[in-house]
Scaffold this motif. Structure first.
Motif, short mmCIF file in Angstrom:
data_model
loop_
_atom_site.label_atom_id
_atom_site.label_comp_id
_atom_site.label_asym_id
_atom_site.label_seq_id
_atom_site.Cartn_x
_atom_site.Cartn_y
_atom_site.Cartn_z
N LEU A 1 0.82 -1.22 0.00
CA LEU A 1 0.00 0.00 0.00
C LEU A 1 0.85 1.26 0.00
N LEU A 2 1.95 1.26 0.72
CA LEU A 2 2.85 2.42 0.70
C LEU A 2 3.44 2.63 -0.70
N LEU A 3 3.86 1.54 -1.33
CA LEU A 3 4.41 1.66 -2.68
C LEU A 3 3.34 2.14 -3.66
N GLY A 4 2.16 1.56 -3.59
CA GLY A 4 1.08 1.98 -4.49
C GLY A 4 0.69 3.42 -4.28
N GLY A 5 0.63 3.86 -3.04
CA GLY A 5 0.30 5.25 -2.76
C GLY A 5 1.36 6.21 -3.24
N GLY A 6 2.62 5.83 -3.07
CA GLY A 6 3.71 6.68 -3.56
C GLY A 6 3.72 6.79 -5.07
N LEU A 7 3.47 5.67 -5.75
CA LEU A 7 3.41 5.70 -7.22
C LEU A 7 2.21 6.50 -7.71
N TYR A 8 1.08 6.34 -7.03
CA TYR A 8 -0.13 7.09 -7.41
C TYR A 8 0.10 8.59 -7.26
N PHE B 1 2.91 10.15 -7.28
CA PHE B 1 3.90 10.60 -8.26
C PHE B 1 3.27 10.80 -9.63
N THR B 2 2.41 9.86 -10.05
CA THR B 2 1.80 9.99 -11.37
C THR B 2 0.77 11.12 -11.42
N ARG B 3 0.07 11.37 -10.30
CA ARG B 3 -0.95 12.41 -10.29
C ARG B 3 -0.36 13.81 -10.18
N SER B 4 0.64 13.97 -9.30
CA SER B 4 1.12 15.33 -9.05
C SER B 4 2.62 15.50 -9.27
N GLY B 5 3.32 14.42 -9.64
CA GLY B 5 4.75 14.53 -9.85
C GLY B 5 5.55 14.69 -8.57
N SER B 6 5.01 14.24 -7.45
CA SER B 6 5.66 14.40 -6.14
C SER B 6 6.79 13.39 -5.96
N VAL C 1 8.58 4.09 -2.06
CA VAL C 1 9.59 3.08 -2.39
C VAL C 1 10.37 2.69 -1.14
N SER C 2 10.76 3.67 -0.33
CA SER C 2 11.53 3.34 0.87
C SER C 2 10.66 2.56 1.87
N GLY C 3 9.39 2.90 1.98
CA GLY C 3 8.49 2.15 2.85
C GLY C 3 8.32 0.71 2.38
N ALA C 4 8.21 0.53 1.07
CA ALA C 4 8.07 -0.82 0.52
C ALA C 4 9.34 -1.64 0.75
N VAL C 5 10.50 -1.02 0.58
CA VAL C 5 11.76 -1.74 0.81
C VAL C 5 11.91 -2.11 2.29
N LEU C 6 11.59 -1.19 3.19
CA LEU C 6 11.67 -1.49 4.62
C LEU C 6 10.71 -2.62 5.01
N MET C 7 9.48 -2.57 4.50
CA MET C 7 8.50 -3.61 4.86
C MET C 7 8.86 -4.95 4.22
N ALA C 8 9.43 -4.94 3.02
CA ALA C 8 9.87 -6.19 2.40
C ALA C 8 11.02 -6.80 3.20
N THR C 9 11.93 -5.97 3.65
CA THR C 9 13.03 -6.46 4.49
C THR C 9 12.50 -7.02 5.80
N ALA C 10 11.56 -6.31 6.41
CA ALA C 10 10.96 -6.80 7.66
C ALA C 10 10.24 -8.13 7.42
N TYR C 11 9.54 -8.24 6.30
CA TYR C 11 8.83 -9.49 5.98
C TYR C 11 9.80 -10.66 5.89
N PHE C 12 10.89 -10.49 5.16
CA PHE C 12 11.84 -11.59 5.01
C PHE C 12 12.57 -11.90 6.31
N LEU C 13 12.83 -10.91 7.13
CA LEU C 13 13.45 -11.18 8.43
C LEU C 13 12.49 -11.94 9.36
N MET C 14 11.20 -11.69 9.23
CA MET C 14 10.22 -12.37 10.08
C MET C 14 10.03 -13.84 9.71
N GLN C 15 10.51 -14.25 8.57
CA GLN C 15 10.34 -15.63 8.12
C GLN C 15 11.29 -16.61 8.80
#
Length: 168
Positions: A73-80, A82-87, A95-109
């Protein structure tokens, strides 16, 4: 997460309809999948099978799924944004939220690194709560900071629960 069903043969003592006093007025109470029906005339109790299923899940067991969904959801919101307002800030945050959560996910396994994954998820959610809370206070606009703050607080609650349960 485990779902257990009571053993039907252990719960069904006899069918209440076959009992001679089954026409008596009854009331029921449900305890751990058993339905106890006391017969008012005799005071005896009849245990009957119930279709109740139990969920023995702890909130902490949802931490890996929470990190995957929250990161997506963080990645999707950031991309949305960016495409709507160029932010660029929204894109970087997503992207950083998605990377942090992906890292947390793999560490939790892995059981040896589960605490580190819980701590990373907790810290990341805490930072995003702070960011969205500051944005909401500064702009006084409910959208998009309000829902993102609520989502971040929910993820934070799951990660706190997971970290405390795994630390004890």
């Amino acid at each position: 997460m485990s779902i257990s069903t009571p053993n039907p043969s252990a719960l069904l003592l006899f069918s209440p309809s076959s009992h001679p006093l089954s026409k008596a007025k009854t009331f029921s109470s449900h305890i751990h999948g058993l339905s106890f029906t006391p017969l008012l005339k005799t005071g005896k109790k009849i245990a009957v099978k119930s279709a109740t299923r139990f969920c023995n899940a702890q909130l902490a067991e949802l931490a890996p799924a929470t990190s995957a969904v929250y990161g997506t959801l963080l990645l999707g919101g950031g991309l949305y944004a960016f495409t709507r307002s160029g932010s660029n800030g929204s894109l970087l945050g997503g992207v950083s939220g998605a990377v942090l959560m992906a890292t947390a996910y793999f560490l939790m396994q892995v059981p040896e690194t589960k605490n580190a994954g819980d701590a990373l998820g907790f810290g990341s959610a805490f930072i995003f709560c702070s960011v969205f809370g500051i944005r909401l206070a500064a702009t006084r606009k409910l959208i998009p900071s309000g829902p993102l703050l609520g989502l971040s607080l929910g993820a934070l609650a799951v990660f706190i629960s997971a970290y405390l349960q795994d630390s004890i």
